[in-house]
Design an enzyme around this catalytic site. Structure first.
Site, PDB file in Angstrom:
ATOM      1  N   ASP A   1      -5.740  -0.573  13.567  1.00  7.32           N
ATOM      2  CA  ASP A   1      -5.964  -0.979  12.178  1.00  7.32           C
ATOM      3  C   ASP A   1      -6.667  -2.334  12.086  1.00  7.32           C
ATOM      4  O   ASP A   1      -6.512  -3.171  12.970  1.00  7.32           O
ATOM      5  CB  ASP A   1      -4.597  -1.038  11.473  1.00  7.32           C
ATOM      6  CG  ASP A   1      -4.727  -0.997   9.972  1.00  7.32           C
ATOM      7  OD1 ASP A   1      -5.838  -0.779   9.465  1.00  7.32           O
ATOM      8  OD2 ASP A   1      -3.699  -1.201   9.299  1.00  7.32           O
TER       9      ASP A   1
ATOM     10  N   ASN B   1      -7.655   9.428   5.087  1.00  8.93           N
ATOM     11  CA  ASN B   1      -8.927   8.690   5.125  1.00  8.93           C
ATOM     12  C   ASN B   1     -10.041   9.354   4.321  1.00  8.93           C
ATOM     13  O   ASN B   1     -11.054   8.720   4.013  1.00  8.93           O
ATOM     14  CB  ASN B   1      -9.394   8.463   6.576  1.00  8.93           C
ATOM     15  CG  ASN B   1      -8.605   7.383   7.296  1.00  8.93           C
ATOM     16  OD1 ASN B   1      -8.481   7.384   8.514  1.00  8.93           O
ATOM     17  ND2 ASN B   1      -8.053   6.437   6.551  1.00  8.93           N
TER      18      ASN B   1
HETATM   19  C1  FPP Z   1      -8.505   1.309  10.654  1.00  5.54           C
HETATM   20  O1  FPP Z   1      -9.171   0.188  10.190  1.00  5.54           O
HETATM   21  C2  FPP Z   1      -9.371   2.119  11.477  1.00  5.54           C
HETATM   22  C3  FPP Z   1      -9.817   3.366  11.171  1.00  5.54           C
HETATM   23  C4  FPP Z   1      -9.464   4.082   9.931  1.00  5.54           C
HETATM   24  C5  FPP Z   1     -10.714   4.062  12.073  1.00  5.54           C
HETATM   25  C6  FPP Z   1     -10.506   3.790  13.516  1.00  5.54           C
HETATM   26  C7  FPP Z   1     -11.620   4.369  14.233  1.00  5.54           C
HETATM   27  C8  FPP Z   1     -12.183   3.859  15.338  1.00  5.54           C
HETATM   28  C9  FPP Z   1     -11.709   2.654  16.055  1.00  5.54           C
HETATM   29  C10 FPP Z   1     -13.373   4.527  15.880  1.00  5.54           C
HETATM   30  C11 FPP Z   1     -13.322   6.012  15.954  1.00  5.54           C
HETATM   31  C12 FPP Z   1     -12.700   6.482  17.176  1.00  5.54           C
HETATM   32  C13 FPP Z   1     -13.208   7.429  17.947  1.00  5.54           C
HETATM   33  C14 FPP Z   1     -12.455   7.942  19.101  1.00  5.54           C
HETATM   34  C15 FPP Z   1     -14.562   7.962  17.709  1.00  5.54           C
HETATM   35  P1  FPP Z   1      -9.399   0.074   8.653  1.00  5.54           P
HETATM   36  O2  FPP Z   1     -10.746   0.608   8.342  1.00  5.54           O
HETATM   37  O3  FPP Z   1      -8.275   0.707   7.914  1.00  5.54           O
HETATM   38  O4  FPP Z   1      -9.393  -1.475   8.466  1.00  5.54           O
HETATM   39  P2  FPP Z   1      -8.834  -2.288   7.221  1.00  5.54           P
HETATM   40  O5  FPP Z   1      -7.373  -1.980   7.119  1.00  5.54           O
HETATM   41  O6  FPP Z   1      -9.099  -3.712   7.604  1.00  5.54           O
HETATM   42  O7  FPP Z   1      -9.606  -1.844   6.031  1.00  5.54           O
END
Ligand code: FPP
Length: 233
Positions: A12, A60
């Site tokens: 996250d 998401n």
């Molecule tokens: C959370 O950060 C992260 C995600 C929803 C996506 C995580 C995905 C990756 C690291 C890459 C994809 C992985 C693969 C294997 C292709 P957030 O966007 O919720 O951050 P925030 O809470 O700061 O908004």
């Protein structure tokens, strides 16, 4: 040090990492993939057998379409680009989630990476994509209902219920890590995480370093796991 056999991570804070730098949110996800690659290497180094990462949740889809499209393309591109690395390192890949509603290119890539890595066994990387813990449990119940409708006898208990989950052969996570300071599970591994130890860090996922990884391992190593009993687990 007692190393967890299975670590699961809620990666996250990508968006916040990018926003803090005046970059588009998706830059955080790009950086997040690079960090994930490093974490796979650290798991190999320390003998962690299973690593599960939450990369796209059933919730998401509520994000702006551009970000959803970006995450979908990132999944497909990363799978394609990292496959040689994973094969070279002996990493079996399993995708954990629902295929329902996913574009065909994702489902195809999903099948391809699982097929191409199925005989590898140095470590297993489980990528949760279009995953929700509640959805997984409901899907399991649907499978059971189908069997019963077909006239099969299903004896249900806690042990064999897991046979209806998405990847039944992967053991429960010993340790669940969440980055970015949020203190909740957000629908991740609801069934499997019943007895998992939890580790939370304020570090945003793109800044996740070996130092923080080691802190999580050390913290786990000191825990006494009792699984509801009185003796040392
Ligand atoms: C959370 O950060 C992260 C995600 C929803 C996506 C995580 C995905 C990756 C690291 C890459 C994809 C992985 C693969 C294997 C292709 P957030 O966007 O919720 O951050 P925030 O809470 O700061 O908004």
């Amino acid at each position: 040090m007692r190393v967890p056999r299975h670590i699961a991570i809620i990666m996250d804070g990508n968006g916040r990492w990018a926003q803090k730098r005046g970059l588009p949110r998706v830059e955080g996800h790009v950086r997040g993939v690079k960090v994930l690659r490093r974490v796979v290497k650290w798991c190999l180094e320390f003998g962690v057998e299973y690593l599960t990462v939450f990369s796209f949740s059933t919730e998401n889809w509520r994000r702006p379409k551009e970000e959803v499209d970006f995450l979908i393309d990132l999944f497909v591109d990363t799978a394609e680009r990292e496959l040689p690395f994973l094969v070279r390192e002996g990493v079996k890949v399993r995708i954990l989630g629902s295929k329902e509603g996913l574009p065909e290119k994702v489902v195809e890539k999903w099948r391809e990476v699982e097929e191409r890595t199925k005989n590898l066994n140095r470590m297993t990387l489980v990528v949760a994509f279009n995953y929700g813990g509640r959805r997984e449990i409901v899907d399991a119940v649907k499978k059971i209902v189908e069997k019963v409708k077909d006239g099969e006898e299903v004896v249900l208990n806690e042990e064999n219920f897991r046979n209806f989950l998405y990847v039944p052969d992967v053991p429960d996570p010993d340790l669940i890590v969440r980055t970015s300071g949020e203190l909740r599970l957000s629908n991740f591994l609801l069934w499997q995480g019943a007895y998992s130890e939890l580790f939370f860090t304020k570090t945003l996922w793109p800044d996740f370093s070996k130092k923080v990884f080691l802190r999580a391992l050390e913290s786990y190593s000191k825990r006494e796991r009792r699984f509801g009993g009185l003796q040392h687990g």
